[in-house]
Design an enzyme around this catalytic site. Structure first.
Site, PDB file in Angstrom:
ATOM      1  N   ASP A 144      -2.001   0.996  -3.157  1.00  0.00           N
ATOM      2  CA  ASP A 144      -3.293   1.686  -3.069  1.00  0.00           C
ATOM      3  C   ASP A 144      -3.592   2.402  -4.383  1.00  0.00           C
ATOM      4  O   ASP A 144      -4.718   2.363  -4.884  1.00  0.00           O
ATOM      5  CB  ASP A 144      -3.298   2.703  -1.922  1.00  0.00           C
ATOM      6  CG  ASP A 144      -3.179   2.061  -0.553  1.00  0.00           C
ATOM      7  OD1 ASP A 144      -3.623   0.908  -0.388  1.00  0.00           O
ATOM      8  OD2 ASP A 144      -2.639   2.716   0.360  1.00  0.00           O
ATOM      9  N   HIS A 182       0.383   6.841   5.341  1.00  0.00           N
ATOM     10  CA  HIS A 182      -0.075   7.039   3.960  1.00  0.00           C
ATOM     11  C   HIS A 182      -1.585   7.270   3.935  1.00  0.00           C
ATOM     12  O   HIS A 182      -2.291   6.871   3.010  1.00  0.00           O
ATOM     13  CB  HIS A 182       0.350   5.864   3.064  1.00  0.00           C
ATOM     14  CG  HIS A 182      -0.193   4.537   3.488  1.00  0.00           C
ATOM     15  ND1 HIS A 182      -1.209   3.924   2.815  1.00  0.00           N
ATOM     16  CD2 HIS A 182       0.130   3.713   4.508  1.00  0.00           C
ATOM     17  CE1 HIS A 182      -1.486   2.767   3.406  1.00  0.00           C
ATOM     18  NE2 HIS A 182      -0.694   2.628   4.434  1.00  0.00           N
ATOM     19  N   GLY A 235       0.793  -1.227   0.000  1.00  0.00           N
ATOM     20  CA  GLY A 235       0.000   0.000   0.000  1.00  0.00           C
ATOM     21  C   GLY A 235       0.825   1.276   0.000  1.00  0.00           C
ATOM     22  O   GLY A 235       0.668   2.122  -0.891  1.00  0.00           O
TER      23      GLY A 235
END
Length: 139
Positions: free
Chosen positions: A70, A97, A65
């Site tokens: 993502d 994040h 991610g």
């Protein structure tokens, strides 16, 4: 399985925050019959954890991610290549994040795909996909 059957399988994206990865692996195991009927894309670490427990799934791990996974899933959503998103979120732990996570959730909303953020809504999402598949078989 031919390409037409492959195209009929729902495509799910699975993501879990670090403190929720065990929960997602357990969830997949409890609903393995549903997940075995899907093509699955995951962020890297989540996918590795799921594959370690459930080797026979049609699962493709992307990048981790924070390293772009993502965004990869967000791009797939924007291109219309994801039918649903299951994202087990840990609301009590700050994420470095967090901006990426919010962007991913925004894309799911903009492109109107079902998004489950916890076990209860994920079960509803899976039930809905199963009912749709049964309806197609009856048609």
């Amino acid at each position: 399985m031919d390409n037409r059957e492959e195209a009929q399988k729902p495509v799910l994206a699975l993501i879990a925050h670090d403190q929720k990865k065990d929960d997602l692996v357990d969830f997949v195991g409890r609903h393995i019959s549903h997940f075995s009927e899907c093509r699955i894309f995951t962020t890297g670490t989540t996918g590795s954890r799921i594959i370690a427990e459930h080797k026979d799934l049609d699962l493709m791990p992307l990048k981790s991610g924070p390293l772009g996974g993502d965004q990869q899933i967000g791009g797939m959503i924007a291109e219309g290549n994801v039918d649903g998103l299951i994202f087990f979120v840990d609301p009590l732990t700050p994420m470095p994040h967090d901006v990426d996570v919010k962007a991913l959730m925004r894309l799911a909303i903009v492109y109107d795909i079902p998004m489950a953020l916890n076990r209860s809504t994920a079960e509803i999402l899976l039930t809905n996909f199963a009912e749709q598949a049964d309806g197609e078989l009856d048609a």
